[in-house]
Structures are given as structure tokens and as C-alpha cells.
Design an enzyme around this catalytic site. Structure first.
Site, PDB file in Angstrom:
ATOM      1  N   ARG A 143       0.819  -1.218   0.000  1.00 47.20           N
ATOM      2  CA  ARG A 143       0.000   0.000   0.000  1.00 47.20           C
ATOM      3  C   ARG A 143       0.852   1.267   0.000  1.00 47.20           C
ATOM      4  O   ARG A 143       0.328   2.373  -0.146  1.00 47.20           O
ATOM      5  CB  ARG A 143      -0.889   0.044   1.256  1.00 47.20           C
ATOM      6  CG  ARG A 143      -1.861  -1.092   1.365  1.00 47.20           C
ATOM      7  CD  ARG A 143      -2.592  -1.035   2.686  1.00 47.20           C
ATOM      8  NE  ARG A 143      -3.597   0.009   2.719  1.00 47.20           N
ATOM      9  CZ  ARG A 143      -4.894  -0.198   2.516  1.00 47.20           C
ATOM     10  NH1 ARG A 143      -5.338  -1.401   2.268  1.00 47.20           N
ATOM     11  NH2 ARG A 143      -5.746   0.797   2.573  1.00 47.20           N
ATOM     12  N   TYR A 146       0.711   4.218  -2.546  1.00 48.40           N
ATOM     13  CA  TYR A 146      -0.328   5.245  -2.394  1.00 48.40           C
ATOM     14  C   TYR A 146      -0.054   6.098  -1.153  1.00 48.40           C
ATOM     15  O   TYR A 146       0.011   7.322  -1.230  1.00 48.40           O
ATOM     16  CB  TYR A 146      -1.683   4.557  -2.289  1.00 48.40           C
ATOM     17  CG  TYR A 146      -2.873   5.494  -2.174  1.00 48.40           C
ATOM     18  CD1 TYR A 146      -3.251   6.306  -3.240  1.00 48.40           C
ATOM     19  CD2 TYR A 146      -3.634   5.548  -1.008  1.00 48.40           C
ATOM     20  CE1 TYR A 146      -4.352   7.149  -3.147  1.00 48.40           C
ATOM     21  CE2 TYR A 146      -4.736   6.388  -0.908  1.00 48.40           C
ATOM     22  CZ  TYR A 146      -5.090   7.183  -1.978  1.00 48.40           C
ATOM     23  OH  TYR A 146      -6.183   8.016  -1.884  1.00 48.40           O
ATOM     24  N   GLU A 148       2.606   6.563   0.745  1.00 46.73           N
ATOM     25  CA  GLU A 148       3.823   7.381   0.764  1.00 46.73           C
ATOM     26  C   GLU A 148       3.792   8.448  -0.327  1.00 46.73           C
ATOM     27  O   GLU A 148       4.371   9.526  -0.162  1.00 46.73           O
ATOM     28  CB  GLU A 148       5.078   6.509   0.647  1.00 46.73           C
ATOM     29  CG  GLU A 148       5.277   5.552   1.823  1.00 46.73           C
ATOM     30  CD  GLU A 148       5.627   6.237   3.154  1.00 46.73           C
ATOM     31  OE1 GLU A 148       5.436   7.462   3.294  1.00 46.73           O
ATOM     32  OE2 GLU A 148       6.078   5.526   4.075  1.00 46.73           O
ATOM     33  N   ASN A 175     -12.823   7.781   3.819  1.00 46.21           N
ATOM     34  CA  ASN A 175     -13.607   6.972   2.870  1.00 46.21           C
ATOM     35  C   ASN A 175     -14.915   7.658   2.466  1.00 46.21           C
ATOM     36  O   ASN A 175     -15.750   7.945   3.318  1.00 46.21           O
ATOM     37  CB  ASN A 175     -13.921   5.603   3.457  1.00 46.21           C
ATOM     38  CG  ASN A 175     -12.673   4.764   3.600  1.00 46.21           C
ATOM     39  OD1 ASN A 175     -11.815   5.085   4.408  1.00 46.21           O
ATOM     40  ND2 ASN A 175     -12.550   3.716   2.811  1.00 46.21           N
ATOM     41  N   GLY A 208     -13.889  -9.277   9.457  1.00 43.48           N
ATOM     42  CA  GLY A 208     -14.912  -8.254   9.249  1.00 43.48           C
ATOM     43  C   GLY A 208     -15.040  -7.268  10.392  1.00 43.48           C
ATOM     44  O   GLY A 208     -15.912  -6.391  10.368  1.00 43.48           O
ATOM     45  N   THR A 209     -14.150  -7.358  11.405  1.00 42.27           N
ATOM     46  CA  THR A 209     -14.278  -6.425  12.533  1.00 42.27           C
ATOM     47  C   THR A 209     -13.567  -5.095  12.235  1.00 42.27           C
ATOM     48  O   THR A 209     -13.747  -4.123  12.982  1.00 42.27           O
ATOM     49  CB  THR A 209     -13.694  -7.015  13.833  1.00 42.27           C
ATOM     50  OG1 THR A 209     -12.337  -7.386  13.564  1.00 42.27           O
ATOM     51  CG2 THR A 209     -14.479  -8.217  14.321  1.00 42.27           C
ATOM     52  N   THR A 211     -12.834  -1.503  10.846  1.00 46.02           N
ATOM     53  CA  THR A 211     -13.844  -0.452  10.638  1.00 46.02           C
ATOM     54  C   THR A 211     -13.384   0.591   9.627  1.00 46.02           C
ATOM     55  O   THR A 211     -12.186   0.785   9.411  1.00 46.02           O
ATOM     56  CB  THR A 211     -14.140   0.288  11.957  1.00 46.02           C
ATOM     57  OG1 THR A 211     -12.969   1.017  12.352  1.00 46.02           O
ATOM     58  CG2 THR A 211     -14.587  -0.663  13.050  1.00 46.02           C
ATOM     59  N   ASP A 272      -3.793  -3.821   5.807  1.00 44.59           N
ATOM     60  CA  ASP A 272      -5.128  -3.215   5.817  1.00 44.59           C
ATOM     61  C   ASP A 272      -5.360  -2.597   7.197  1.00 44.59           C
ATOM     62  O   ASP A 272      -5.228  -3.288   8.209  1.00 44.59           O
ATOM     63  CB  ASP A 272      -6.153  -4.331   5.543  1.00 44.59           C
ATOM     64  CG  ASP A 272      -7.559  -3.808   5.397  1.00 44.59           C
ATOM     65  OD1 ASP A 272      -7.734  -2.806   4.683  1.00 44.59           O
ATOM     66  OD2 ASP A 272      -8.477  -4.411   5.987  1.00 44.59           O
ATOM     67  N   PRO A 273      -5.700  -1.301   7.278  1.00 41.84           N
ATOM     68  CA  PRO A 273      -5.867  -0.685   8.601  1.00 41.84           C
ATOM     69  C   PRO A 273      -6.979  -1.333   9.405  1.00 41.84           C
ATOM     70  O   PRO A 273      -8.017  -1.723   8.856  1.00 41.84           O
ATOM     71  CB  PRO A 273      -6.214   0.770   8.273  1.00 41.84           C
ATOM     72  CG  PRO A 273      -5.802   0.984   6.862  1.00 41.84           C
ATOM     73  CD  PRO A 273      -5.888  -0.344   6.185  1.00 41.84           C
TER      74      PRO A 273
HETATM   75  P1  NAD Z   1     -10.726   8.000  -9.085  1.00 44.20           P
HETATM   76  O1  NAD Z   1      -9.795   6.914  -9.479  1.00 44.20           O
HETATM   77  O2  NAD Z   1     -12.173   7.843  -9.378  1.00 44.20           O
HETATM   78  O3  NAD Z   1     -10.270   9.391  -9.703  1.00 44.20           O
HETATM   79  C1  NAD Z   1      -8.919   9.717  -9.934  1.00 44.20           C
HETATM   80  C2  NAD Z   1      -8.835  10.463 -11.247  1.00 44.20           C
HETATM   81  O4  NAD Z   1      -7.463  10.841 -11.470  1.00 44.20           O
HETATM   82  C3  NAD Z   1      -9.262   9.608 -12.446  1.00 44.20           C
HETATM   83  O5  NAD Z   1     -10.187  10.315 -13.249  1.00 44.20           O
HETATM   84  C4  NAD Z   1      -7.948   9.341 -13.183  1.00 44.20           C
HETATM   85  O6  NAD Z   1      -8.132   9.134 -14.567  1.00 44.20           O
HETATM   86  C5  NAD Z   1      -7.159  10.603 -12.843  1.00 44.20           C
HETATM   87  N1  NAD Z   1      -5.713  10.439 -12.984  1.00 44.20           N
HETATM   88  C6  NAD Z   1      -4.934   9.469 -12.433  1.00 44.20           C
HETATM   89  N2  NAD Z   1      -3.650   9.654 -12.807  1.00 44.20           N
HETATM   90  C7  NAD Z   1      -3.633  10.753 -13.600  1.00 44.20           C
HETATM   91  C8  NAD Z   1      -2.604  11.449 -14.304  1.00 44.20           C
HETATM   92  N3  NAD Z   1      -1.329  11.038 -14.257  1.00 44.20           N
HETATM   93  N4  NAD Z   1      -2.934  12.549 -15.025  1.00 44.20           N
HETATM   94  C9  NAD Z   1      -4.225  12.982 -15.082  1.00 44.20           C
HETATM   95  N5  NAD Z   1      -5.229  12.368 -14.444  1.00 44.20           N
HETATM   96  C10 NAD Z   1      -4.937  11.262 -13.712  1.00 44.20           C
HETATM   97  O7  NAD Z   1     -10.495   8.238  -7.514  1.00 44.20           O
HETATM   98  P2  NAD Z   1     -11.335   9.118  -6.476  1.00 44.20           P
HETATM   99  O8  NAD Z   1     -11.897   8.217  -5.474  1.00 44.20           O
HETATM  100  O9  NAD Z   1     -12.218  10.041  -7.203  1.00 44.20           O
HETATM  101  O10 NAD Z   1     -10.159   9.937  -5.775  1.00 44.20           O
HETATM  102  C11 NAD Z   1      -9.815  11.250  -6.214  1.00 44.20           C
HETATM  103  C12 NAD Z   1      -8.750  11.847  -5.303  1.00 44.20           C
HETATM  104  O11 NAD Z   1      -9.247  11.908  -3.964  1.00 44.20           O
HETATM  105  C13 NAD Z   1      -7.464  11.041  -5.254  1.00 44.20           C
HETATM  106  O12 NAD Z   1      -6.370  11.918  -5.204  1.00 44.20           O
HETATM  107  C14 NAD Z   1      -7.579  10.258  -3.969  1.00 44.20           C
HETATM  108  O13 NAD Z   1      -6.331   9.953  -3.436  1.00 44.20           O
HETATM  109  C15 NAD Z   1      -8.359  11.228  -3.096  1.00 44.20           C
HETATM  110  N6  NAD Z   1      -9.104  10.521  -2.048  1.00 44.20           N
HETATM  111  C16 NAD Z   1     -10.254   9.833  -2.341  1.00 44.20           C
HETATM  112  C17 NAD Z   1     -10.933   9.168  -1.331  1.00 44.20           C
HETATM  113  C18 NAD Z   1     -12.218   8.409  -1.580  1.00 44.20           C
HETATM  114  O14 NAD Z   1     -12.793   7.861  -0.635  1.00 44.20           O
HETATM  115  N7  NAD Z   1     -12.733   8.373  -2.794  1.00 44.20           N
HETATM  116  C19 NAD Z   1     -10.416   9.180  -0.029  1.00 44.20           C
HETATM  117  C20 NAD Z   1      -9.232   9.859   0.216  1.00 44.20           C
HETATM  118  C21 NAD Z   1      -8.598  10.538  -0.793  1.00 44.20           C
END
Ligand code: NAD
Length: 314
Positions: A143, A146, A148, A175, A208-209, A211, A272-273
Site C-alpha cells: 500500500r 499510495y 507514501e 472513505n 470483518g471487525t 472499521t 489493511d488498517p
Molecule cells: P478516481 O480513481 O475515481 O479518480 C482519480 C482520477 O485521477 C481519475 O479520473 C484518473 O483518470 C485521474 N488520474 C490518475 N492519474 C492521472 C494522471 N497522471 N494525469 C491525469 N489524471 C490522472 O479516484 P477518487 O476516489 O475520485 O479519488 C480522487 C482523489 O481523492 C485522489 O487523489 C484520492 O487519493 C483522493 N481521495 C479519495 C478518497 C475516496 O474515498 N474516494 C479518499 C481519500 C482521498
């Protein structure tokens, strides 16, 4: 906000963010290479005045014509299934991609917002997690590509603020779920909904515990926009304090869908956290933000979207 650049704007969160910004009267440039996002996510925005889509890889030198008031850097694979499949791309977009987005903001005199994550806390030893907690991350585990990358992105953002005087903010998103998640993206809610609608067993990992705290996308996006419009640097947690075990979440999904699916326990992923819940007192104090969508309502909204997406009758 006059004209915002949203990198990753064709993804799940990014597309909702583009839409929310357009609704507030901002022009939006969505920059995406469609690695994990789709054209369909932004198809409904294409005809709206002030919306522009640029097909670009943000790890390559990045320019956007015209004035820009905000750069919101959301590009990055985010689902474990995606970033484990795309490890180097994930590290690149979190490092070089973040640098390119920061330099774009610097050239334009724009405020920069980094989409960071609760994953910077790793498998936390402090619960719930306040922003002052430094985390417990395995730097070489699967993991780490992502976790780091996001930690490096935060460090780079802090350095641009301190050394170059850039106006920056860091949002640590927990999340989030809602319409436009890909049914096959591997995260728990889309997986459970897809399996329940197909009448297949819901695959819960470990016992499954473990969270997670789950927040509806409309609440998350509202918090992100408030932070972007404030002058606050963060880091700031945005997420729901509603914490649920994965076994309970599977049971809720079975109930809401009226499915006859059972639960099947499968192997838990490495690192996994065990627990995850944000301390959101900073967002409440600084932005007056708190989530408002009850989880049942949010899941039903997501379920409606999955039924259409998967062609399953209600
Ligand atoms: P997602 O995969 O649906 O969206 C990510 C988008 O980034 C995609 O459209 C992808 O095509 C684009 N992308 C990836 N690499 C790219 C690049 N090199 N150049 C241009 N575009 C690029 O993910 P998401 O869930 O919508 O997450 C969006 C952001 O929010 C991320 O940075 C993620 O780390 C952050 N985030 C999301 C959540 C969540 O629960 N969804 C939680 C924490 C952080």
C-alpha cells in the site's frame, strides 16, 4: 472561486467536485488522462458554460491557458485495486504530478488544494485520528505506493508554502462513497452493492471487525469547497465520524437491497488498517462543516445509481 483547475476531474470525487464548482458559478477546467476516470463521469458537464475538459497526464509538464484562481489536485488512482495494479503511475502522480500542479498554481498566482487521504495515518495507533497524529505507515508494503505518495505530496505542498510563499491547503479525505463509483473498483461499498444486486456472496475480508468511517460524496465535496474558499492551510480531515465494521456494513447492504446474498469471509489484504475514524473538530471549528447525509439515505442513493449502471431493475 473564479476559474478552477481540477486534476483528476473525470474521476469519482473529481467529477462531483467539478459539478459543485460549476453550480457555484465558477468556471472549471477538468484535467484528466482517464487512467481510472471516464468521459461518462463528466459527459453531463460538457455542455455547461464555463466547463472545459483537457486530456492530459499531469505527470507531464502541465499548462492551462487563461487565468486560474484555484488548482485542486485530485489526480491519482485511489482504490487499492487500482493503485496495486498501477504502482509506479501512483507514485509518479503523487510526486511529479503534484509538483506540476503546484507549479501551475504558482505561475497562475492561484490557491492550491491537495487531495490527501486518511491513508497518511496508515494503520493508526491513535483513534480517532486528529490532524496532529503522524501516522503508522509501512514504507515498503504494497500500500506504500499510495500512502507514501500522498505523504510526499503533503511534504511538497508544505515546502511550496514555506519556501515559495504559495497559498496552499491540504485536505485529508476519509472513505467517501456515492454515485459514479465504478462497480469493479474494489472498494467495499461498490463491491458489496454489486455482489448484493447479483445475488452473489458479499466478500468480507478478514473477520470483518475492521472499521471504516463512510461519508457521502455530497458531504465530502461540500467540505472540500469550503476549505478551498477559506484561507486555511490544513491539513484538515474531511470525513464522517460514522464508523462501521465491514461485517456490519455488508449486513446493512444486504438489508437495503433486499438481497438473498450471504457473507463469505476472504483473506485480508496486507497492511489493511484495523480502524479508521476522523477527528473532525478542526473542520467544524474552522469551516462550520459537518456531514449531514444519514448513512442509510446515502447508501440508497448509491444503490439507485448502481441499479441503473448495472441494468438491474428495482
Ligand atoms: P478516481 O480513481 O475515481 O479518480 C482519480 C482520477 O485521477 C481519475 O479520473 C484518473 O483518470 C485521474 N488520474 C490518475 N492519474 C492521472 C494522471 N497522471 N494525469 C491525469 N489524471 C490522472 O479516484 P477518487 O476516489 O475520485 O479519488 C480522487 C482523489 O481523492 C485522489 O487523489 C484520492 O487519493 C483522493 N481521495 C479519495 C478518497 C475516496 O474515498 N474516494 C479518499 C481519500 C482521498
Amino acid at each position: 472561486m473564479n476559474r478552477a483547475v481540477v486534476t483528476g476531474g473525470a474521476g469519482f470525487l473529481g467529477s462531483h467536485l467539478c459539478e459543485a464548482l460549476l453550480d457555484r458559478g465558477s468556471a472549471v477546467v477538468c484535467v484528466d488522462n482517464l487512467l481510472t476516470g471516464t468521459h461518462e463521469n463528466v459527459a453531463r458537464l460538457a455542455g455547461r458554460p464555463g466547463f472545459r475538459f483537457l486530456h492530459r497526464d499531469v505527470t507531464r509538464p502541465l499548462d492551462v491557458p487563461g487565468p486560474v484562481s484555484h488548482v485542486l489536485h485530485f489526480a491519482s488512482a485511489a482504490s487499492p485495486a487500482d493503485y496495486l495494479r498501477l504502482p509506479i503511475q501512483t507514485l509518479d502522480v503523487g510526486s511529479q504530478g503534484t509538483r506540476n500542479a503546484l507549479e501551475l498554481a504558482e505561475r497562475k498566482g492561484a490557491r492550491f488544494v491537495l487531495a490527501s487521504t486518511s491513508e497518511v495515518y496508515g494503520d493508526p495507533l491513535v483513534h480517532p485520528q486528529p490532524e496532529g497524529y503522524w501516522g503508522n505507515v509501512n514504507p515498503v508494503g504494497p500500500r506504500s505506493v499510495y500512502d507514501e505518495a500522498k505523504r510526499f505530496g503533503e511534504a511538497l505542498t508544505a515546502a511550496f508554502r514555506q519556501a515559495r510563499g504559495l497559498d496552499t491547503a491540504i485536505v485529508r479525505i476519509f472513505n467517501t462513497y456515492g454515485p459514479r463509483m465504478r462497480p469493479d473498483d474494489g472498494r467495499a461499498i461498490p463491491t458489496f452493492l454489486r455482489q448484493a444486486l447479483a445475488g452473489e456472496p458479499l466478500t468480507v475480508t478478514g473477520d470483518g471487525t475492521q472499521t471504516r468511517s463512510i461519508c457521502h460524496v455530497s458531504d465530502t465535496v461540500r467540505g472540500i469547497v469550503l476549505l478551498a474558499e477559506s484561507g486555511h492551510p490544513g491539513p484538515m480531515n474531511i470525513g464522517s465520524p460514522f464508523e462501521i465494521s465491514m461485517a456490519d456494513l455488508a449486513a446493512v447492504v444486504i438489508e437495503l437491497t433486499g438481497s438473498r446474498s450471504t457473507i463469505r469471509y476472504v483473506e485480508r489484504p496486507v497492511d489493511d488498517p484495523g480502524v479508521r475514524r476522523p477527528d473532525t473538530s478542526l473542520a467544524r471549528r474552522a469551516l462550520g462543516w459537518e456531514p449531514g447525509v444519514p448513512v442509510e439515505k446515502g447508501l440508497l442513493d448509491t444503490l439507485d445509481w448502481f441499479r441503473v449502471e448495472l441494468g438491474v431493475a428495482a
